[in-house]
Design a protein around this motif. Sequence first.
Motif, short mmCIF file in Angstrom:
data_model
loop_
_atom_site.label_atom_id
_atom_site.label_comp_id
_atom_site.label_asym_id
_atom_site.label_seq_id
_atom_site.Cartn_x
_atom_site.Cartn_y
_atom_site.Cartn_z
N UNK A 156 62.16 -13.28 -0.50
CA UNK A 156 61.03 -13.71 0.30
C UNK A 156 60.12 -12.54 0.63
N UNK A 157 58.83 -12.82 0.74
CA UNK A 157 57.98 -11.86 1.41
C UNK A 157 58.50 -11.76 2.84
N UNK A 158 58.69 -10.54 3.32
CA UNK A 158 59.32 -10.35 4.63
C UNK A 158 58.52 -10.98 5.76
N UNK A 159 57.25 -11.28 5.53
CA UNK A 159 56.43 -11.92 6.57
C UNK A 159 56.51 -13.44 6.55
N UNK A 160 57.26 -13.98 5.61
CA UNK A 160 57.37 -15.43 5.48
C UNK A 160 58.43 -15.95 6.47
N UNK A 161 58.02 -16.12 7.71
CA UNK A 161 58.94 -16.51 8.77
C UNK A 161 59.51 -17.91 8.55
N UNK A 162 58.72 -18.82 8.01
CA UNK A 162 59.19 -20.19 7.81
C UNK A 162 60.34 -20.23 6.81
N UNK A 175 70.60 -9.95 3.08
CA UNK A 175 71.36 -8.88 2.45
C UNK A 175 70.58 -7.57 2.37
N UNK A 176 69.26 -7.67 2.30
CA UNK A 176 68.48 -6.45 2.12
C UNK A 176 67.04 -6.67 2.57
N UNK A 177 66.41 -5.57 2.92
CA UNK A 177 64.98 -5.54 3.19
C UNK A 177 64.42 -4.39 2.36
N UNK A 178 63.68 -4.72 1.33
CA UNK A 178 63.15 -3.73 0.41
C UNK A 178 61.74 -3.35 0.84
N UNK A 190 56.77 -5.97 1.89
CA UNK A 190 58.22 -5.83 1.93
C UNK A 190 58.86 -7.12 1.42
N UNK A 191 60.03 -6.99 0.81
CA UNK A 191 60.75 -8.15 0.27
C UNK A 191 62.11 -8.25 0.95
N UNK A 192 62.41 -9.43 1.48
CA UNK A 192 63.71 -9.70 2.10
C UNK A 192 64.54 -10.54 1.14
N UNK A 193 65.81 -10.21 1.03
CA UNK A 193 66.73 -10.94 0.16
C UNK A 193 67.78 -11.64 1.03
N UNK A 194 67.86 -12.95 0.87
CA UNK A 194 68.85 -13.76 1.57
C UNK A 194 69.79 -14.37 0.53
N UNK A 195 71.07 -14.51 0.86
CA UNK A 195 72.02 -15.04 -0.11
C UNK A 195 73.16 -15.77 0.57
N UNK A 196 73.85 -16.58 -0.23
CA UNK A 196 75.04 -17.29 0.24
C UNK A 196 75.96 -17.51 -0.95
#
Length: 207
Positions: A156-162, A175-178, A190-196
């Motif tokens: 995700x774009x780190x600003x994409x709160x929704x 997992x990460x904030x690039x 910035x790019x945020x990575x979410x995972x499961x």
Amino acid sequence: MTDTIDQPAPATVPFDACIITTDRLVLRPLTIDEAVAAHSDFALAKKVVKYLRWEVRDHDDENNGNASKRLIQSARIKDKGDGLAWAVEFKQADGSQGGEIGDVALFAKSIRNAQFEIGWVFHPAIHGRGLATEATAAVLDCAFDQMGAHRVYAELDARNEASARLCAIHGMRQEALLKEREIVDGEWHDVAIYAITAEEWRAHKAK
């Protein structure tokens, strides 16, 4: 007698595109022409497209367009890089679909390691009704239960709160904030990575 331990296994492929239904929605395989038309409509809502990172956004980019077109036109996931996209539509009283509200995509990033990436875009008019949650949960179920995914992640774009909230609803971990990973419209993003993982998904659904 010893406990049975699940052994690591590759993804269950090939997997053919199929219609997915939920209580309120029908998800059907999306064609490239529909993707272009849909994203032209969504482009009117700048706050939606601005933070969208998955491949369909760049369908007409000279470097990525051909790859994106192949992903969306693919009717099956067989190899690394293949992807499927579903148009998300309201389910009518007779079970048919009508009124597209967004789309969800799933890409095979590693068949051997059973790694998949999920992406989505929804029209802002439907926010707050749980429809995006319902649609993305259905695709996650498909990934884990039918494709044998071990881990599914979203970038995700780190600003994409929704979208970050949507990831949290599904129990996905950040997992990460690039920092300053890419340039979009002349700005560093910035790019945020979410995972499961599959085990985490099963535990989350059991709550």
